[in-house]
Design a protein around this motif. Structure first.
Motif, PDB file in Angstrom:
ATOM      1  N   VAL A 410       0.836  -1.216   0.000  1.00  0.00           N
ATOM      2  CA  VAL A 410       0.000   0.000   0.000  1.00  0.00           C
ATOM      3  C   VAL A 410       0.862   1.253   0.000  1.00  0.00           C
ATOM      4  O   VAL A 410       0.709   2.127  -0.870  1.00  0.00           O
ATOM      5  N   PHE A 411       1.799   1.382   0.963  1.00  0.00           N
ATOM      6  CA  PHE A 411       2.477   2.664   1.179  1.00  0.00           C
ATOM      7  C   PHE A 411       3.798   2.816   0.427  1.00  0.00           C
ATOM      8  O   PHE A 411       4.308   3.934   0.319  1.00  0.00           O
ATOM      9  N   ILE A 412       4.351   1.734  -0.087  1.00  0.00           N
ATOM     10  CA  ILE A 412       5.534   1.856  -0.953  1.00  0.00           C
ATOM     11  C   ILE A 412       5.128   1.742  -2.413  1.00  0.00           C
ATOM     12  O   ILE A 412       5.537   2.567  -3.246  1.00  0.00           O
ATOM     13  N   ASP A 413       4.299   0.744  -2.722  1.00  0.00           N
ATOM     14  CA  ASP A 413       3.868   0.557  -4.108  1.00  0.00           C
ATOM     15  C   ASP A 413       2.725   1.489  -4.499  1.00  0.00           C
ATOM     16  O   ASP A 413       2.380   1.593  -5.679  1.00  0.00           O
ATOM     17  N   GLY A 414       2.090   2.137  -3.514  1.00  0.00           N
ATOM     18  CA  GLY A 414       1.067   3.151  -3.804  1.00  0.00           C
ATOM     19  C   GLY A 414      -0.297   2.596  -4.171  1.00  0.00           C
ATOM     20  O   GLY A 414      -1.030   3.239  -4.932  1.00  0.00           O
ATOM     21  N   ASN A 415      -0.673   1.438  -3.633  1.00  0.00           N
ATOM     22  CA  ASN A 415      -1.991   0.852  -3.926  1.00  0.00           C
ATOM     23  C   ASN A 415      -3.029   1.269  -2.872  1.00  0.00           C
ATOM     24  O   ASN A 415      -2.691   1.744  -1.792  1.00  0.00           O
ATOM     25  N   LEU A 416      -4.303   1.079  -3.210  1.00  0.00           N
ATOM     26  CA  LEU A 416      -5.445   1.314  -2.308  1.00  0.00           C
ATOM     27  C   LEU A 416      -5.565   2.761  -1.825  1.00  0.00           C
ATOM     28  O   LEU A 416      -6.078   3.012  -0.738  1.00  0.00           O
ATOM     29  N   LYS A 417      -5.126   3.717  -2.649  1.00  0.00           N
ATOM     30  CA  LYS A 417      -5.263   5.117  -2.222  1.00  0.00           C
ATOM     31  C   LYS A 417      -6.731   5.527  -2.106  1.00  0.00           C
ATOM     32  O   LYS A 417      -7.059   6.433  -1.341  1.00  0.00           O
ATOM     33  N   PHE A 418      -7.587   4.847  -2.839  1.00  0.00           N
ATOM     34  CA  PHE A 418      -9.019   5.151  -2.746  1.00  0.00           C
ATOM     35  C   PHE A 418      -9.546   4.809  -1.356  1.00  0.00           C
ATOM     36  O   PHE A 418     -10.542   5.372  -0.900  1.00  0.00           O
ATOM     37  N   LEU A 419      -8.857   3.898  -0.657  1.00  0.00           N
ATOM     38  CA  LEU A 419      -9.293   3.459   0.661  1.00  0.00           C
ATOM     39  C   LEU A 419      -8.618   4.254   1.777  1.00  0.00           C
ATOM     40  O   LEU A 419      -9.277   4.671   2.736  1.00  0.00           O
ATOM     41  N   VAL A 420      -7.310   4.456   1.669  1.00  0.00           N
ATOM     42  CA  VAL A 420      -6.567   5.115   2.750  1.00  0.00           C
ATOM     43  C   VAL A 420      -6.404   6.616   2.539  1.00  0.00           C
ATOM     44  O   VAL A 420      -5.945   7.329   3.432  1.00  0.00           O
ATOM     45  N   GLY A 421      -6.789   7.115   1.373  1.00  0.00           N
ATOM     46  CA  GLY A 421      -6.624   8.534   1.097  1.00  0.00           C
ATOM     47  C   GLY A 421      -5.285   8.817   0.433  1.00  0.00           C
ATOM     48  O   GLY A 421      -4.380   7.981   0.420  1.00  0.00           O
ATOM     49  N   ASP A 422      -5.149  10.003  -0.125  1.00  0.00           N
ATOM     50  CA  ASP A 422      -3.933  10.362  -0.860  1.00  0.00           C
ATOM     51  C   ASP A 422      -2.759  10.577   0.091  1.00  0.00           C
ATOM     52  O   ASP A 422      -2.938  11.019   1.228  1.00  0.00           O
ATOM     53  N   PHE A 423      -1.564  10.242  -0.366  1.00  0.00           N
ATOM     54  CA  PHE A 423      -0.341  10.485   0.405  1.00  0.00           C
ATOM     55  C   PHE A 423       0.822  10.549  -0.566  1.00  0.00           C
ATOM     56  O   PHE A 423       0.719  10.113  -1.726  1.00  0.00           O
ATOM     57  N   ILE A 497      -7.893   8.966   8.299  1.00  0.00           N
ATOM     58  CA  ILE A 497      -8.338  10.306   7.902  1.00  0.00           C
ATOM     59  C   ILE A 497      -7.187  11.301   7.977  1.00  0.00           C
ATOM     60  O   ILE A 497      -7.181  12.310   7.275  1.00  0.00           O
ATOM     61  N   SER A 498      -6.193  11.025   8.819  1.00  0.00           N
ATOM     62  CA  SER A 498      -5.089  11.957   9.053  1.00  0.00           C
ATOM     63  C   SER A 498      -4.363  12.334   7.764  1.00  0.00           C
ATOM     64  O   SER A 498      -4.218  11.527   6.847  1.00  0.00           O
ATOM     65  N   GLY A 499      -3.895  13.567   7.732  1.00  0.00           N
ATOM     66  CA  GLY A 499      -3.094  14.019   6.592  1.00  0.00           C
ATOM     67  C   GLY A 499      -1.634  13.661   6.746  1.00  0.00           C
ATOM     68  O   GLY A 499      -0.838  13.856   5.818  1.00  0.00           O
ATOM     69  N   VAL A 500      -1.231  13.160   7.926  1.00  0.00           N
ATOM     70  CA  VAL A 500       0.160  12.767   8.189  1.00  0.00           C
ATOM     71  C   VAL A 500       0.321  11.294   7.831  1.00  0.00           C
ATOM     72  O   VAL A 500      -0.338  10.431   8.418  1.00  0.00           O
ATOM     73  N   THR A 501       1.189  10.986   6.883  1.00  0.00           N
ATOM     74  CA  THR A 501       1.294   9.623   6.348  1.00  0.00           C
ATOM     75  C   THR A 501       1.625   8.592   7.415  1.00  0.00           C
ATOM     76  O   THR A 501       1.088   7.478   7.406  1.00  0.00           O
ATOM     77  N   SER A 502       2.512   8.932   8.353  1.00  0.00           N
ATOM     78  CA  SER A 502       2.897   7.943   9.374  1.00  0.00           C
ATOM     79  C   SER A 502       1.725   7.599  10.285  1.00  0.00           C
ATOM     80  O   SER A 502       1.585   6.442  10.710  1.00  0.00           O
ATOM     81  N   LYS A 504      -1.473   7.829   9.300  1.00  0.00           N
ATOM     82  CA  LYS A 504      -2.343   7.078   8.381  1.00  0.00           C
ATOM     83  C   LYS A 504      -1.886   5.614   8.325  1.00  0.00           C
ATOM     84  O   LYS A 504      -2.694   4.686   8.386  1.00  0.00           O
ATOM     85  N   MET A 505      -0.566   5.424   8.231  1.00  0.00           N
ATOM     86  CA  MET A 505       0.001   4.076   8.137  1.00  0.00           C
ATOM     87  C   MET A 505      -0.213   3.300   9.438  1.00  0.00           C
ATOM     88  O   MET A 505      -0.536   2.111   9.419  1.00  0.00           O
ATOM     89  N   MET A 506      -0.045   3.969  10.584  1.00  0.00           N
ATOM     90  CA  MET A 506      -0.272   3.301  11.863  1.00  0.00           C
ATOM     91  C   MET A 506      -1.724   2.851  11.983  1.00  0.00           C
ATOM     92  O   MET A 506      -2.009   1.719  12.386  1.00  0.00           O
ATOM     93  N   GLY A 507      -2.657   3.736  11.630  1.00  0.00           N
ATOM     94  CA  GLY A 507      -4.076   3.390  11.715  1.00  0.00           C
ATOM     95  C   GLY A 507      -4.439   2.226  10.826  1.00  0.00           C
ATOM     96  O   GLY A 507      -5.085   1.265  11.268  1.00  0.00           O
ATOM     97  N   PHE A 508      -3.991   2.288   9.564  1.00  0.00           N
ATOM     98  CA  PHE A 508      -4.307   1.212   8.619  1.00  0.00           C
ATOM     99  C   PHE A 508      -3.624  -0.086   9.035  1.00  0.00           C
ATOM    100  O   PHE A 508      -4.241  -1.167   8.998  1.00  0.00           O
ATOM    101  N   GLY A 509      -2.355  -0.005   9.434  1.00  0.00           N
ATOM    102  CA  GLY A 509      -1.593  -1.207   9.772  1.00  0.00           C
ATOM    103  C   GLY A 509      -2.175  -1.957  10.963  1.00  0.00           C
ATOM    104  O   GLY A 509      -2.357  -3.174  10.912  1.00  0.00           O
ATOM    105  N   VAL A 510      -2.493  -1.234  12.042  1.00  0.00           N
ATOM    106  CA  VAL A 510      -3.040  -1.884  13.235  1.00  0.00           C
ATOM    107  C   VAL A 510      -4.444  -2.429  12.951  1.00  0.00           C
ATOM    108  O   VAL A 510      -4.775  -3.546  13.352  1.00  0.00           O
TER     109      VAL A 510
END
Length: 551
Positions: A410-423, A497-502, A504-510
């Motif tokens: 998701v966060f390196i290859d850039g997939n699922l941006k429709f789900l996690v929001g732009d980053f 929802i956060s605009g801060v990628t880290s 966003k990543m913590m929320g999605f990952g957990v």
């Protein structure tokens, strides 16, 4: 920063970045809470089917958060506390407070449904679900305390805050909540909105799932592992870095300023390698020879003039790569391997990142050792089994690897941006955030393992066969485990929802780790493996059985 006499002025630098990210996290936290708390109550209403029962877990969760904010305030008197700890406190406090209260309230209603009086129902609830909550909480607290082993204040403060909020959630579920339930008694079912949430079935959908799985254990294990290894595959592309302006949204002024400098001014002018010579005044010839080597090093754009102040000397080297990346780390290692004057010190942003990575990698064995030993001992004391704790650890590590693989995808290859929001795709994952996700996800996975094993063991101790114990245990616990996991996932997913990628990543990952663990791992792999192991699930040498805690 802002408009000045017809000009648009942009400020950049470390202080500007810190101010930008702190402000965004605080604002994002308010939005996340505004989304997650009402959603959580609606989910609880669906699970319990009654207003009174649904309010209890929410009260415990919010109380745990408020208590931890006080603990964090006290911590600031003796140490630095990361702004990111607010997000972790909210997620764990609300989520685990609800999880533990969910288990207690559900068991209390189950005991009442058997015809017991209020006092007997409370006693049975604490003897069974209370014991589960205690062991689960201790397991999660000890897992989170491993974060304090790291030298970085970011991870230390997460460990302190996380352990505090879990401990308060356990205390809230075991002391004031039972007292409230004793006062409410049968009125816990007041305000019925869904009758199906009140009725407890002995042999329902989850029991059928467990029996289906146990009829085909090898096929289920093969299919489940195939899915997990498919998720793990992207981990081959994982790269690590550290938080910089790239975690901010594209429209943030701090990011715009930082990107303008990077695009218009070659080299990392604002993030140079700092080279200090404490006794430089008497080493000028050696220093010049060393600086010539530095200048010839690949990745160095230029070396500044030597500055002398008293007995000390200083020079800066401008490099072309981002400082908080693996390339920046490799450059620092190369510079430190050069023949240099005695006492030479190399610092700067890239050196800070290199030292941080080294500190994390050198501390990881101790962290892993602590987690493995404490989990094995606690689960053995809880179950009296040698095999079940080992199985739990292996499944947790596989689940964790799958989460890391999906985060890479998701966060390196850039997939699922429709789900996690732009980053902004930086091509790497923040090391500190990944360590945090790994430890938190591991602790929460053990949480659900204890939830499930407690009911299976209870059925087995009642004289049921291994197959019936697993089926009945899953039937009686899976609804609560799934509900608890989904609620906790919603709480953490709100951070997307956060605009801060880290963040966003913590929320999605957990959230992903929780849902994966509560579905594929607990509903399919655990029953299938327990079917294959048979009575070996409960085996332990007689000499060790005396260490099992039965009260």
């Amino acid at each position: 920063d802002g408009a000045f006499e017809g000009m648009e002025v942009y400020a950049s630098g470390g202080a500007v970045f810190a101010n930008a990210i702190n402000g965004r996290i605080q604002n994002d936290l308010k939005i996340s809470e505004a989304v997650s708390i009402p959603l959580t109550f609606l989910l609880l209403l669906f699970v319990f089917g009654a207003m009174a029962a649904s309010a209890m877990p929410l009260i415990v969760g919010i109380t745990a958060i408020l208590g931890t904010l006080l603990v964090m305030l006290l911590l600031t008197l003796i140490t630095d506390v990361s702004i990111f700890a607010l997000n972790l406190t909210t997620g764990l406090g609300l989520g685990l407070g609800i999880d533990y209260a969910l288990l207690i309230v559900n068991r209390f209603r189950e005991e009442l449904a058997k015809g017991l009086d209020d006092e007997s129902a409370i006693v049975n609830t604490l003897r069974t679900a209370g014991k589960t909550v205690f062991y689960s909480g201790v397991t999660v607290v000890l897992t989170l305390l491993s974060l304090t082993f790291f030298p970085q204040n970011f991870l230390k403060s997460m460990g302190y805050a996380g352990a505090a909020v879990v401990a308060l959630a356990v205390v809230g579920a075991l002391i004031p909540l039972p007292a409230i339930l004793a006062l409410l008694g049968a009125r816990i079912n007041k305000g019925v909105v869904r009758k199906g949430g009140i009725v407890q079935k002995e042999d329902g959908r989850w029991s059928k799932v467990a029996r289906f799985v146990m009829r085909r254990p090898i096929g289920v294990i093969t299919a489940s592992l195939a899915v997990l290894f498919l998720m793990i595959a992207p981990i081959a592309n994982i790269k690590f870095s550290q938080v910089d302006s790239g975690v901010l949204p594209r429209g943030d002024r701090a990011y715009i300023a930082s990107q303008f400098i990077a695009d218009e001014f070659p080299g990392q002018e604002s993030n140079p390698v700092e080279i200090v010579f404490p006794n430089g005044a008497s080493q000028t010839s050696e220093i010049n020879a060393f600086l010539s080597q530095v200048s010839a090093t690949q990745g160095i754009s230029r070396v500044g003039q030597l500055e002398l102040v008293g007995e000390s000397a200083r020079a800066v080297a401008i490099h072309s790569m981002q400082p908080r990346t693996s390339e920046g780390e490799a450059l620092i290692k190369e510079l430190r391997n050069l023949s240099a004057p005695d006492g030479t010190l190399i610092g700067g942003a890239a050196a800070d990142y290199a030292d941080t990575q080294n500190a994390i990698s050198s501390t990881l064995p101790a962290v892993l050792g602590w987690i493995i030993i404490t989990v094995l001992l606690l689960l053995f004391a809880f179950t009296g089994s040698v095999l079940l704790p080992i199985k739990a650890l292996i499944l947790n590590f596989i689940s964790l690897a799958a989460t890391m693989g999906v985060l890479t995808w998701v966060f390196i290859d850039g997939n699922l941006k429709f789900l996690v929001g732009d980053f902004i795709e930086t091509g790497s994952l923040d090391t500190n955030t990944m360590v945090l996700i790994a430890v938190v996800a591991f602790g929460l996975s053990m949480d659900y393992e204890v939830f499930l094993l407690s009911r299976i063991k209870e059925e087995h101790d009642a004289g049921n066969s291994n197959v019936d114990s697993v089926a009945m245990g899953l039937q009686k616990s899976a609804r609560i485990i799934t509900a608890a996991a989904f609620i906790l996932a919603v709480v953490f997913a709100a951070f997307v929802i956060s605009g801060v990628t880290s963040i966003k990543m913590m929320g999605f990952g957990v959230a992903f780790a929780i849902l994966l663990d509560a579905t594929l791992i607990r509903a399919f792999l655990v029953p299938a493996l327990m079917r294959l192991f048979g009575d070996w699930n409960w085996w332990a040498p007689r000499s060790l059985k005396r260490f099992q805690i039965n009260h």
